[in-house]
Scaffold this motif. Structure first.
Motif, PDB file in Angstrom:
ATOM      1  N   MET B   1      70.719  47.423  69.559  1.00 16.95           N
ATOM      2  CA  MET B   1      71.814  48.382  69.431  1.00 16.95           C
ATOM      3  C   MET B   1      71.292  49.713  68.914  1.00 16.95           C
ATOM      4  O   MET B   1      70.660  49.776  67.878  1.00 16.95           O
ATOM      5  CB  MET B   1      72.863  47.835  68.459  1.00 16.95           C
ATOM      6  N   LYS B   2      71.594  50.749  69.681  1.00 18.37           N
ATOM      7  CA  LYS B   2      71.218  52.097  69.248  1.00 18.37           C
ATOM      8  C   LYS B   2      72.246  52.627  68.253  1.00 18.37           C
ATOM      9  O   LYS B   2      73.405  52.207  68.262  1.00 18.37           O
ATOM     10  CB  LYS B   2      71.190  53.034  70.458  1.00 18.37           C
ATOM     11  N   LEU B   3      71.836  53.613  67.451  1.00 16.20           N
ATOM     12  CA  LEU B   3      72.793  54.199  66.507  1.00 16.20           C
ATOM     13  C   LEU B   3      73.845  55.033  67.236  1.00 16.20           C
ATOM     14  O   LEU B   3      74.930  55.266  66.704  1.00 16.20           O
ATOM     15  CB  LEU B   3      72.059  55.012  65.440  1.00 16.20           C
ATOM     16  N   LEU B   4      73.549  55.459  68.451  1.00 13.59           N
ATOM     17  CA  LEU B   4      74.581  56.128  69.262  1.00 13.59           C
ATOM     18  C   LEU B   4      75.724  55.141  69.541  1.00 13.59           C
ATOM     19  O   LEU B   4      76.907  55.494  69.450  1.00 13.59           O
ATOM     20  CB  LEU B   4      73.959  56.638  70.575  1.00 13.59           C
ATOM     21  N   THR B   5      75.380  53.920  69.875  1.00 17.51           N
ATOM     22  CA  THR B   5      76.405  52.893  70.115  1.00 17.51           C
ATOM     23  C   THR B   5      77.176  52.607  68.819  1.00 17.51           C
ATOM     24  O   THR B   5      78.420  52.568  68.819  1.00 17.51           O
ATOM     25  CB  THR B   5      75.740  51.591  70.627  1.00 17.51           C
ATOM     26  N   HIS B   6      76.437  52.447  67.734  1.00 19.61           N
ATOM     27  CA  HIS B   6      77.077  52.168  66.440  1.00 19.61           C
ATOM     28  C   HIS B   6      78.100  53.250  66.090  1.00 19.61           C
ATOM     29  O   HIS B   6      79.154  52.969  65.513  1.00 19.61           O
ATOM     30  CB  HIS B   6      76.019  52.078  65.335  1.00 19.61           C
ATOM     31  N   ASN B   7      77.796  54.496  66.466  1.00 22.72           N
ATOM     32  CA  ASN B   7      78.654  55.628  66.131  1.00 22.72           C
ATOM     33  C   ASN B   7      80.059  55.505  66.724  1.00 22.72           C
ATOM     34  O   ASN B   7      81.010  56.114  66.236  1.00 22.72           O
ATOM     35  CB  ASN B   7      77.992  56.926  66.622  1.00 22.72           C
ATOM     36  N   MET B   8      80.194  54.684  67.765  1.00 21.08           N
ATOM     37  CA  MET B   8      81.492  54.555  68.430  1.00 21.08           C
ATOM     38  C   MET B   8      82.227  53.272  68.062  1.00 21.08           C
ATOM     39  O   MET B   8      83.414  53.128  68.339  1.00 21.08           O
ATOM     40  CB  MET B   8      81.268  54.603  69.943  1.00 21.08           C
ATOM     41  N   LEU B   9      81.520  52.326  67.459  1.00 24.09           N
ATOM     42  CA  LEU B   9      82.126  51.008  67.222  1.00 24.09           C
ATOM     43  C   LEU B   9      83.048  50.966  66.001  1.00 24.09           C
ATOM     44  O   LEU B   9      82.744  51.545  64.962  1.00 24.09           O
ATOM     45  CB  LEU B   9      81.018  49.960  67.024  1.00 24.09           C
ATOM     46  N   THR B  10      84.145  50.242  66.142  1.00 24.54           N
ATOM     47  CA  THR B  10      85.077  50.039  65.031  1.00 24.54           C
ATOM     48  C   THR B  10      85.568  48.585  65.046  1.00 24.54           C
ATOM     49  O   THR B  10      85.573  47.942  66.099  1.00 24.54           O
ATOM     50  CB  THR B  10      86.293  50.996  65.139  1.00 24.54           C
ATOM     51  N   SER B  11      85.983  48.104  63.878  1.00 24.49           N
ATOM     52  CA  SER B  11      86.519  46.742  63.808  1.00 24.49           C
ATOM     53  C   SER B  11      88.037  46.753  63.635  1.00 24.49           C
ATOM     54  O   SER B  11      88.625  45.740  63.276  1.00 24.49           O
ATOM     55  CB  SER B  11      85.871  45.987  62.640  1.00 24.49           C
ATOM     56  N   ASN B  12      88.686  47.901  63.895  1.00 25.53           N
ATOM     57  CA  ASN B  12      90.140  47.913  63.696  1.00 25.53           C
ATOM     58  C   ASN B  12      90.902  47.137  64.770  1.00 25.53           C
ATOM     59  O   ASN B  12      92.125  47.132  64.791  1.00 25.53           O
ATOM     60  CB  ASN B  12      90.670  49.346  63.541  1.00 25.53           C
ATOM     61  N   ILE B  13      90.180  46.437  65.632  1.00 23.15           N
ATOM     62  CA  ILE B  13      90.808  45.523  66.581  1.00 23.15           C
ATOM     63  C   ILE B  13      91.207  44.204  65.904  1.00 23.15           C
ATOM     64  O   ILE B  13      91.987  43.439  66.443  1.00 23.15           O
ATOM     65  CB  ILE B  13      89.855  45.214  67.769  1.00 23.15           C
ATOM     66  N   ILE B  14      90.669  43.961  64.705  1.00 28.68           N
ATOM     67  CA  ILE B  14      91.060  42.757  63.967  1.00 28.68           C
ATOM     68  C   ILE B  14      92.497  42.944  63.479  1.00 28.68           C
ATOM     69  O   ILE B  14      92.848  44.011  62.970  1.00 28.68           O
ATOM     70  CB  ILE B  14      90.159  42.526  62.731  1.00 28.68           C
ATOM     71  N   LYS B  15      93.314  41.907  63.630  1.00 31.14           N
ATOM     72  CA  LYS B  15      94.714  41.988  63.205  1.00 31.14           C
ATOM     73  C   LYS B  15      94.797  42.439  61.743  1.00 31.14           C
ATOM     74  O   LYS B  15      94.145  41.868  60.874  1.00 31.14           O
ATOM     75  CB  LYS B  15      95.372  40.615  63.378  1.00 31.14           C
ATOM     76  N   GLY B  16      95.593  43.484  61.497  1.00 31.91           N
ATOM     77  CA  GLY B  16      95.827  43.921  60.123  1.00 31.91           C
ATOM     78  C   GLY B  16      94.814  44.933  59.604  1.00 31.91           C
ATOM     79  O   GLY B  16      95.066  45.567  58.584  1.00 31.91           O
ATOM     80  N   LEU B 118      83.562  40.065  69.951  1.00 33.53           N
ATOM     81  CA  LEU B 118      84.695  39.205  70.325  1.00 33.53           C
ATOM     82  C   LEU B 118      85.357  38.655  69.068  1.00 33.53           C
ATOM     83  O   LEU B 118      84.686  38.340  68.086  1.00 33.53           O
ATOM     84  CB  LEU B 118      84.219  38.049  71.212  1.00 33.53           C
ATOM     85  N   LEU B 119      86.685  38.527  69.125  1.00 39.26           N
ATOM     86  CA  LEU B 119      87.435  38.029  67.974  1.00 39.26           C
ATOM     87  C   LEU B 119      87.806  36.568  68.172  1.00 39.26           C
ATOM     88  O   LEU B 119      87.819  36.068  69.291  1.00 39.26           O
ATOM     89  CB  LEU B 119      88.715  38.850  67.815  1.00 39.26           C
ATOM     90  N   LYS B 120      88.118  35.924  67.050  1.00 43.93           N
ATOM     91  CA  LYS B 120      88.627  34.556  67.140  1.00 43.93           C
ATOM     92  C   LYS B 120      90.146  34.625  67.318  1.00 43.93           C
ATOM     93  O   LYS B 120      90.774  35.613  66.932  1.00 43.93           O
ATOM     94  CB  LYS B 120      88.310  33.789  65.854  1.00 43.93           C
TER      95      LYS B 120
END
Ligand SMILES: C[S@@+](CC[C@H](N)C(=O)[O-])C[C@H]1O[C@@H](n2cnc3c(N)ncnc32)[C@H](O)[C@@H]1O
Lengths: 233, 124
Positions: B1-16, B118-120
């Motif tokens: 994983m490049k830091l360019l990719t990291h710059n766009m990733l978020t975990s706010n897809i997790i419920k709540g 991917l989420l559970k």
């Protein structure tokens, strides 16, 4: 309450169906794509090659990654639910993330361009197809462009699975899109497809992503293609 | 994983989860690869990234070197700066480790250079 239960039940069925007839099938057949050289569809290639240098592009449902290195002057991030397919793309030197089109793990408005080639037809309900498209729109920046391809009803060859009858909980299969009664039990890996009628894909985009304006719609390689742009600069 | 990719990733897809950005990086294997330097590409990429997040991510991996914490207005003409940015954006690759949700500490594994977001079922 009952409504909610119905919705939940429908979601569970849809998920199970997509698991069995989409995700498992891609995972199990992923190795066929190792070292495979599939040709890019010319119109997709042309679209990618016309992008401004330095564009940030997301290929959602990138598969083994045939569109990830078409244009060397942009950065393309691949994203697919299938870990085996992502791994094949990664071994060819591409940047990929395993994730679900229904919940893209990217911040809002971070991509200049999003492509979705042959992916939204794998969702089994209209709500899920709409949700997948909404996610594509969400991650696009204002002024950003979207290209979507999905399997067309109006085509002659190929055997495709066309539907799932939720009340009977049965999938039905067809050869070509016109005879939905004929089945082909000899098919090893049955993939689920929703086949789109003319205007259906554009209609979904207009209804569910009002901030998108449709620039072009056409028929290509047995798919309907829509190119749309997000409002704003 | 490049830091360019990291710059766009978020975990706010997790419920709540409201604030899923930026994801913390815990890396057990980081590799440096060679990527051709294209100053025009980097110049165009800079306005699209969150500089602070890039700088902090590079720092947390020990690869920030002397990358400035703040963007200088005249960066376009500064070849040295563009080269350093090129390096952290494209040449630093996290091979093994975790991305960690800043709100819930949920870990998303990075394996063979690929983050799995991917989420559970119960997280949806
Ligand atoms: C017909 S293939 C197309 C692959 C690639 N776009 C191409 O044109 O070569 C469909 C792809 O969609 C992916 N896919 C299906 N459902 C998905 C989902 N919910 N989220 C992300 N990818 C999905 C599959 O794993 C598969 O790689």
């Amino acid at each position: 309450m009952v409504d909610q239960q119905c919705q939940d039940e429908k979601r569970t069925i849809a998920e199970a169906l997509e698991n069995e007839h989409v995700h498992k099938v891609y995972d199990q057949t992923a190795h066929y794509f190792r070292n495979a050289r599939y040709k890019a569809w010319p119109k997709v290639g042309h679209f990618l090659n016309s992008l401004e240098p330095g564009s940030l592009v997301a290929d959602i449902g990138c598969g083994h990654g045939k569109y990830l290195d078409i244009n060397k002057t942009v950065f393309t991030l691949g994203c697919d639910r299938s870990a085996p397919l992502c791994s094949i793309a990664q071994q060819s030197g591409h940047s990929v993330v395993v994730s679900d089109n229904l919940r893209l793990p990217f911040r809002d408005a971070c991509f200049d361009v999003v492509i979705s080639i042959g992916v939204v037809h794998h969702f089994t309900t209209v709500q899920r197809r709409a949700q997948a498209l909404k996610e594509l729109g969400r991650v696009l920046c204002p002024g950003g462009r979207l290209m979507v391809y999905a399997w067309a009803f109006e085509q002659k060859h190929r055997t495709v699975a066309v539907g799932f009858n939720f009340s009977k909980r049965k999938m039905f299969w067809c050869r070509g899109a016109t005879n939905i009664k004929s089945r082909n039990p000899s098919l090893l890996h049955k993939r689920y497809y929703h086949v789109f009628r003319e205007g259906e894909l554009g209609g979904l985009i207009e209804t569910f992503i009002p901030e998108m304006e449709i620039l072009e719609s056409f028929f290509d390689h047995s798919n309907w293609c829509v190119v749309a742009q997000k409002n704003g600069v | 994983m490049k830091l360019l990719t990291h710059n766009m990733l978020t975990s706010n897809i997790i419920k709540g989860v409201k604030n899923g950005y930026p994801l913390k990086i815990s890396a057990s294997d980081v590799q440096l690869i060679d990527v051709d330097f294209n100053p025009e590409f980097i110049t165009r990429m800079i306005p699209k990234i969150n500089w602070k997040v890039l700088h902090e991510a590079a720092q947390s991996l020990g690869h920030a070197n002397d990358l400035p914490a703040e963007l200088n207005a005249e960066y376009e003409a500064d070849q040295e700066f563009l080269k350093k940015t090129h390096h952290v954006l494209l040449e630093v690759e996290v091979q093994e480790g975790d991305l960690i949700c800043p709100e819930t500490e949920r870990k998303f594994p990075i394996s063979h250079g690929i983050p799995n977001m991917l989420l559970k079922e119960e997280e949806i």
